[in-house]
Design an enzyme around this catalytic site. Structure first.
Site, PDB file in Angstrom:
ATOM      1  N   ASP A  23       0.882  -1.170   0.000  1.00 40.21           N
ATOM      2  CA  ASP A  23       0.000   0.000   0.000  1.00 40.21           C
ATOM      3  C   ASP A  23       0.914   1.213   0.000  1.00 40.21           C
ATOM      4  O   ASP A  23       1.539   1.532   1.008  1.00 40.21           O
ATOM      5  CB  ASP A  23      -0.895  -0.041   1.257  1.00 40.21           C
ATOM      6  CG  ASP A  23      -1.722   1.238   1.420  1.00 40.21           C
ATOM      7  OD1 ASP A  23      -1.679   2.110   0.527  1.00 40.21           O
ATOM      8  OD2 ASP A  23      -2.418   1.348   2.450  1.00 40.21           O
ATOM      9  N   LYS A  86       2.700  11.193  -3.254  1.00 39.57           N
ATOM     10  CA  LYS A  86       1.701  10.491  -4.062  1.00 39.57           C
ATOM     11  C   LYS A  86       0.770  11.458  -4.792  1.00 39.57           C
ATOM     12  O   LYS A  86       0.289  11.167  -5.883  1.00 39.57           O
ATOM     13  CB  LYS A  86       0.884   9.574  -3.147  1.00 39.57           C
ATOM     14  CG  LYS A  86      -0.099   8.661  -3.870  1.00 39.57           C
ATOM     15  CD  LYS A  86      -0.745   7.720  -2.875  1.00 39.57           C
ATOM     16  CE  LYS A  86      -1.773   6.819  -3.485  1.00 39.57           C
ATOM     17  NZ  LYS A  86      -2.333   5.907  -2.464  1.00 39.57           N
ATOM     18  N   GLU A 186      -7.184   0.325  -4.563  1.00 44.30           N
ATOM     19  CA  GLU A 186      -7.225   0.227  -3.097  1.00 44.30           C
ATOM     20  C   GLU A 186      -8.556  -0.329  -2.577  1.00 44.30           C
ATOM     21  O   GLU A 186      -8.548  -1.217  -1.711  1.00 44.30           O
ATOM     22  CB  GLU A 186      -6.902   1.595  -2.475  1.00 44.30           C
ATOM     23  CG  GLU A 186      -5.427   1.958  -2.661  1.00 44.30           C
ATOM     24  CD  GLU A 186      -5.126   3.436  -2.475  1.00 44.30           C
ATOM     25  OE1 GLU A 186      -6.010   4.174  -2.018  1.00 44.30           O
ATOM     26  OE2 GLU A 186      -3.994   3.840  -2.790  1.00 44.30           O
ATOM     27  N   ASP A 210     -12.867   5.548   2.320  1.00 41.30           N
ATOM     28  CA  ASP A 210     -11.437   5.606   2.654  1.00 41.30           C
ATOM     29  C   ASP A 210     -11.033   7.026   3.026  1.00 41.30           C
ATOM     30  O   ASP A 210     -10.896   7.894   2.158  1.00 41.30           O
ATOM     31  CB  ASP A 210     -10.626   5.105   1.447  1.00 41.30           C
ATOM     32  CG  ASP A 210      -9.111   5.111   1.705  1.00 41.30           C
ATOM     33  OD1 ASP A 210      -8.662   5.700   2.715  1.00 41.30           O
ATOM     34  OD2 ASP A 210      -8.373   4.534   0.877  1.00 41.30           O
TER      35      ASP A 210
HETATM   36  P1  ADP Z   1      -2.988   7.314   3.755  1.00 46.50           P
HETATM   37  O1  ADP Z   1      -3.899   6.301   3.176  1.00 46.50           O
HETATM   38  O2  ADP Z   1      -3.367   8.720   3.368  1.00 46.50           O
HETATM   39  O3  ADP Z   1      -1.549   7.050   3.524  1.00 46.50           O
HETATM   40  P2  ADP Z   1      -3.575   6.318   6.454  1.00 46.50           P
HETATM   41  O4  ADP Z   1      -4.668   5.425   6.067  1.00 46.50           O
HETATM   42  O5  ADP Z   1      -2.368   5.714   7.029  1.00 46.50           O
HETATM   43  O6  ADP Z   1      -3.161   7.319   5.320  1.00 46.50           O
HETATM   44  O7  ADP Z   1      -4.184   7.364   7.478  1.00 46.50           O
HETATM   45  C1  ADP Z   1      -3.398   8.324   8.079  1.00 46.50           C
HETATM   46  C2  ADP Z   1      -4.274   9.214   8.891  1.00 46.50           C
HETATM   47  O8  ADP Z   1      -4.918   8.447   9.897  1.00 46.50           O
HETATM   48  C3  ADP Z   1      -3.492  10.310   9.573  1.00 46.50           C
HETATM   49  O9  ADP Z   1      -4.157  11.535   9.413  1.00 46.50           O
HETATM   50  C4  ADP Z   1      -3.522   9.851  11.017  1.00 46.50           C
HETATM   51  O10 ADP Z   1      -3.465  10.951  11.898  1.00 46.50           O
HETATM   52  C5  ADP Z   1      -4.868   9.187  11.090  1.00 46.50           C
HETATM   53  N1  ADP Z   1      -4.969   8.295  12.233  1.00 46.50           N
HETATM   54  C6  ADP Z   1      -4.149   7.290  12.574  1.00 46.50           C
HETATM   55  N2  ADP Z   1      -4.531   6.717  13.725  1.00 46.50           N
HETATM   56  C7  ADP Z   1      -5.637   7.399  14.136  1.00 46.50           C
HETATM   57  C8  ADP Z   1      -6.497   7.297  15.267  1.00 46.50           C
HETATM   58  N3  ADP Z   1      -6.277   6.383  16.217  1.00 46.50           N
HETATM   59  N4  ADP Z   1      -7.534   8.140  15.343  1.00 46.50           N
HETATM   60  C9  ADP Z   1      -7.740   9.063  14.394  1.00 46.50           C
HETATM   61  N5  ADP Z   1      -6.972   9.225  13.321  1.00 46.50           N
HETATM   62  C10 ADP Z   1      -5.929   8.398  13.178  1.00 46.50           C
HETATM   63 MG    MG Z   2      -4.534   4.795   2.158  1.00 48.69          MG
END
Ligand code: ADP
Ligand code: MG
Length: 618
Positions: A23, A86, A186, A210
Site C-alpha cells: 500500500d 503520491k 485500493e 477511505d
Molecule cells: P494514507 O492512506 O493517506 O496514507 P492512512 O490510512 O495511514 O493514510 O491514514 C493516516 C491518517 O490516519 C493520519 O491523518 C492519522 O493521523 C490518522 N490516524 C491514525 N490513527 C488514528 C487514530 N487512532 N484516530 C484518528 N486518526 C488516526
Molecule cells: Mg490509504
C-alpha cells in the site's frame, strides 16, 4: 505440499514466489505478505513499526532517509523533507500549482516536461524517484524480516488514478527493483481483505469509504465472478486526517491567543503544534479529554469540541458518498456491505456518520490503515497461484530418489517439480547372477541416503540369473496430483515387475522440510567430498571384483607371472580401498587397469578365435 526453495546467494530458505502486497499511501505506506499460516500479515521489521510514513528526507550529500526518521526532519529541515509525494505522481505542474502552499518543499515545473519535479538540496527529483525511495525502503524491510529477496509485488492505487498515474506507480516500482505484477485498486484490495469477492458465486455491491491522512475516496464496487467493477468513485484529494489536525491547531491558536504570522514564520513550532494536534486526535479515539502543554502553549481538547471542529469536513465526505451513489445509479438500499479504510476512520465520530448514512454497520474489524496492504497480499497470493484449488500448480518440496551403490542418493524427481509428474531411469546389477534387487526410496537433498528420509524399501525378486551389468531394470516414479508416489521396478529382459505406493510428504511438517533443505546447504561441501570418495570406492570395488573374476576364468590364457603380478596390483587396490583415500584408490585402480589391459585384449582375441573353433569360454 509446500512451495519452498533455497536462495543460494543468501543461503536462506525461500518460500517460493513470495510476492508482497504494497500500500503506497499518501501519508503511510506498508508492505504485507501471506504468512506460513496462510493469513495476510503486515511486515513489521523488528521494532520499526508497521506503518512507514511516506516521507523522504535528503541530507546535504543527497542521501535519502525514509519513514519515521525522515518524518523528524519535517520540523528541523522542512525544505528537504518530502511528504505526500503520491499527490504529485503522474501530475503536471498545472495540476498542483494551486496547492504549492500545502507543501513545505519546492515544486517546480520543467519547461520541456509537463511532469512536476521536486527540489531538495541542489538536486531535482521526480515523484517517481521519490516514490521509488519509499518502495525501496519497504522492499528492504520485507527482505530483512522475511530473510529472503523480494522481487515481485502488487501495488495498490486509488480507484480514480488515471493511466499516467498508474504508469508512474509501476515505474516507481521498477526503479525500486520490483517487478510490479499488478496495480490493484485500493478499494478492491480492502474488499479482498474482508474476503469479499473471493467466492465467485456471490454478487455484491460494496461501498468503500477511505479517509486517510490527506485524501478522501469513496468507491462503489460491483463484484461478481471474481471481477471487481468500479461503478463510481468520488472524494476529495485535499481532505483527510491532516485537516482534522489543522482544525485542532487553529483552535489552540485561538485559545492561546497566538500570533499566526509569528507562528508561520517559525515553521518548526508550527510543525510541533501539528504533531501535538495529531496526538490529541488519536487520543480522543479512545478517551474523552486531551490535556497537555507544548512549551507555554496549552493543548487542551475534549471529544465534543473535537467533533464540532471536524463535523464540517466529515459532512463533506458524506456528500461525496451521495454523489457516488448517484453516479453509480444506485441507492443506499442496493449497498450490501460497507468497508472502512484509512487511519482517520478510527475516529468514532467518522464511523458513526458513515453508519448512519448507509443505514448499516460498516466493516471495521481489520485495522483500517492496514486493510489495503493485507488485501494486496491476498491479490499477490492469488497471482502466485496459491489460492487455486488446482493441484497442478503444486510442487514437490523435496527431491525423490533411490539409493545406488555406496549409499548414494540418485535423484529421480527433483524438488520443486510440478505434479503430477513421471520420471524414470535404468539400472543394472553389480554382481553376477544377482536375482534380487533392493530398491530403497528416499526423500531429501543430501548426497548420501543416510542423511535423507527413507520412504520405502522393497525387493524386485525373480530377476533371471545373468552376468553383472546385463539385466535392465527400469525404475519409474509416478507422483500424482495428491502427492502419492508410485514406484515401479521392472526388469525388461524378463518382464519381472514390482510396484509400491508411497505418500512422500506424509508426516513431514514444513519445519522438517525446511530443516532438511537447510542441512543440504550447510553440508553441501562435505557431501561432495563424501560423494567422490564413495564413487571412487564403488569403482575400485567393482574393479577388484572383475579383475579377480577375470584371472579366475581366463587362467588358461595367462602366464603364471601375469597372474601373480595382477594379484599384486589387486592387493594394492584393496589396501587403498581400506585406507579410504580417494586419490590413492583412483591411482591404484588406474594402475590395475593399465596393467591388465594388454592381456585383457589378448584374451578377448583368443576368446573370439576359440569361439570360432566351436568352443565357448563362458
Ligand atoms: P494514507 O492512506 O493517506 O496514507 P492512512 O490510512 O495511514 O493514510 O491514514 C493516516 C491518517 O490516519 C493520519 O491523518 C492519522 O493521523 C490518522 N490516524 C491514525 N490513527 C488514528 C487514530 N487512532 N484516530 C484518528 N486518526 C488516526
Ligand atoms: Mg490509504
Amino acid at each position: 505440499m509446500a512451495k519452498i526453495s533455497i536462495n543460494l546467494a543468501t543461503g536462506s530458505l525461500q518460500k517460493e514466489e513470495i510476492i508482497v502486497g504494497i500500500d503506497l499511501g499518501t501519508t503511510n505506506s506498508l508492505v504485507a505478505f501471506i504468512n506460513p499460516d496462510k493469513n495476510p500479515q503486515v511486515i513489521n521489521d523488528t521494532g520499526k513499526g508497521l506503518l512507514v510514513p511516506s516521507v523522504v528526507h535528503f541530507n546535504a550529500q543527497g542521501d535519502a532517509l525514509v519513514g519515521n526518521e525522515a518524518k523528524e526532519f519535517l520540523i528541523t529541515d522542512p525544505e528537504n523533507t518530502i511528504f505526500s509525494v503520491k499527490r504529485l505522481l503522474g501530475r503536471s505542474y498545472k495540476d498542483v500549482a494551486n496547492h504549492q502552499d500545502t507543501f513545505s518543499y519546492k515544486i517546480i515545473d520543467d519547461e520541456n516536461d509537463s511532469l512536476v519535479k521536486i527540489k531538495a538540496g541542489d538536486k531535482f527529483y521526480t515523484p517517481i524517484e521519490l516514490s521509488a525511495q519509499i518502495l525501496k525502503e519497504l522492499k528492504a524491510r520485507a527482505e530483512h524480516a522475511l530473510k529472503t529477496p523480494v522481487n515481485r509485488a502488487v501495488i495498490t492505487v486509488p480507484a480514480y488514478f488515471n493511466d499516467s498515474q498508474r504508469q508512474a506507480t509501476r515505474d516507481a516500482g521498477r526503479l525500486a527493483g520490483l517487478d510490479v505484477l499488478r496495480i490493484v485498486n485500493e478499494p478492491t484490495a480492502a474488499s479482498l481483505a474482508y474476503g469479499i469477492g473471493l467466492d465467485p458465486t456471490q454478487r455484491k455491491t460494496i461501498a468503500v469509504y477511505d479517509l486517510g491522512g490527506g485524501t478522501f475516496d469513496v468507491s462503489i464496487l460491483d463484484i461478481q465472478n471474481g471481477i471487481f467493477e468500479v461503478l463510481s468513485t468520488n472524494g476529495n484529494t485535499f481532505l483527510g486526517g491532516d485537516d482534522f489536525d489543522r482544525a485542532i491547531v487553529h483552535y489552540w491558536i485561538e485559545k492561546n491567543n497566538l500570533d499566526t504570522a509569528e507562528l508561520n514564520a517559525n515553521g518548526g513550532l508550527m510543525q510541533s503544534l501539528r504533531l501535538k494536534a495529531e496526538e490529541a486526535k488519536k487520543a480522543l479515539t479512545t478517551q474523552n479529554l486531551f490535556n497537555e502543554k507544548l512549551g507555554e502553549i496549552w493543548c487542551t481538547l475534549d471529544k465534543q469540541t473535537f467533533e464540532q471542529l471536524i463535523a464540517f469536513k466529515v459532512a463533506e465526505t458524506i456528500q461525496a458518498c451521495e454523489r457516488a451513489l448517484t453516479d453509480a445509479k444506485i441507492t443506499i438500499e442496493d449497498i450490501d456491505e460497507v468497508v472502512l479504510v484509512g487511519g482517520s476512520t478510527r475516529t468514532p465520530y467518522v464511523k458513526k456518520q458513515v453508519a448512519e448514512f448507509f443505514h448499516r454497520e460498516p466493516h471495521d474489524q481489520i485495522n483500517p490503515d492496514e486493510v489495503v496492504a493485507l488485501g494486496a497480499a491476498i491479490q499477490a497470493d492469488i497471482l502466485a497461484g496459491n489460492r487455486s484449488d488446482i493441484l497442478l500448480l503444486d510442487v514437490t518440496p523435496l527431491s525423490l530418489g533411490i539409493e545406488t551403490m555406496g549409499g548414494l542418493m540418485d535423484v529421480i524427481i527433483p524438488r520443486n517439480a510440478k505434479v503430477p509428474t513421471k520420471a524414470g531411469r535404468q539400472y543394472t546389477t553389480s554382481v553376477d547372477g544377482q536375482v534380487n534387487m533392493k530398491i530403497s526410496v528416499y526423500q531429501g537433498e543430501r548426497d548420501l541416503v543416510q542423511e535423507n528420509r527413507k520412504l520405502a524399501e522393497f525387493d524386485l525378486k525373480g530377476i533371471p540369473a545373468m552376468p553383472a551389468g546385463l539385466p535392465k531394470v527400469d525404475i519409474n516414479f509416478l507422483l500424482n496430483a495428491d502427492g502419492i508416489l508410485t514406484v515401479q521396478a521392472i526388469e525388461l529382459r524378463s518382464g519381472v515387475k514390482q510396484e509400491v505406493d508411497i505418500k512422500p510428504s506424509y508426516g513431514l511438517t514444513d519445519d522438517t522440510v525446511e530443516k532438511m533443505l537447510i542441512d543440504s546447504i550447510t553440508h553441501a561441501k562435505s557431501d561432495v567430498a563424501q560423494r567422490m570418495l564413495i564413487e571412487a570406492r564403488s569403482e575400485g570395488e567393482q574393479l577388484v571384483y572383475t579383475a579377480e573374476r577375470f584371472i579366475d576364468k581366463h587362467a588358461v590364457y595367462l602366464s603364471e607371472q601375469e597372474i601373480s603380478d595382477t594379484k599384486i596390483y589387486i592387493e594394492a587396490l584393496k589396501a587403498a580401498l581400506a585406507s579410504q583415500e580417494k586419490d590413492d584408490i583412483l591411482k591404484k585402480a588406474d594402475e590395475l587397469n593399465e596393467f591388465t589391459r594388454p592381456f585383457a585384449e589378448r584374451v578377448m582375441d583368443m576368446a573370439v578365435s576359440s569361439a570360432m573353433k566351436g568352443k565357448t569360454i563362458e
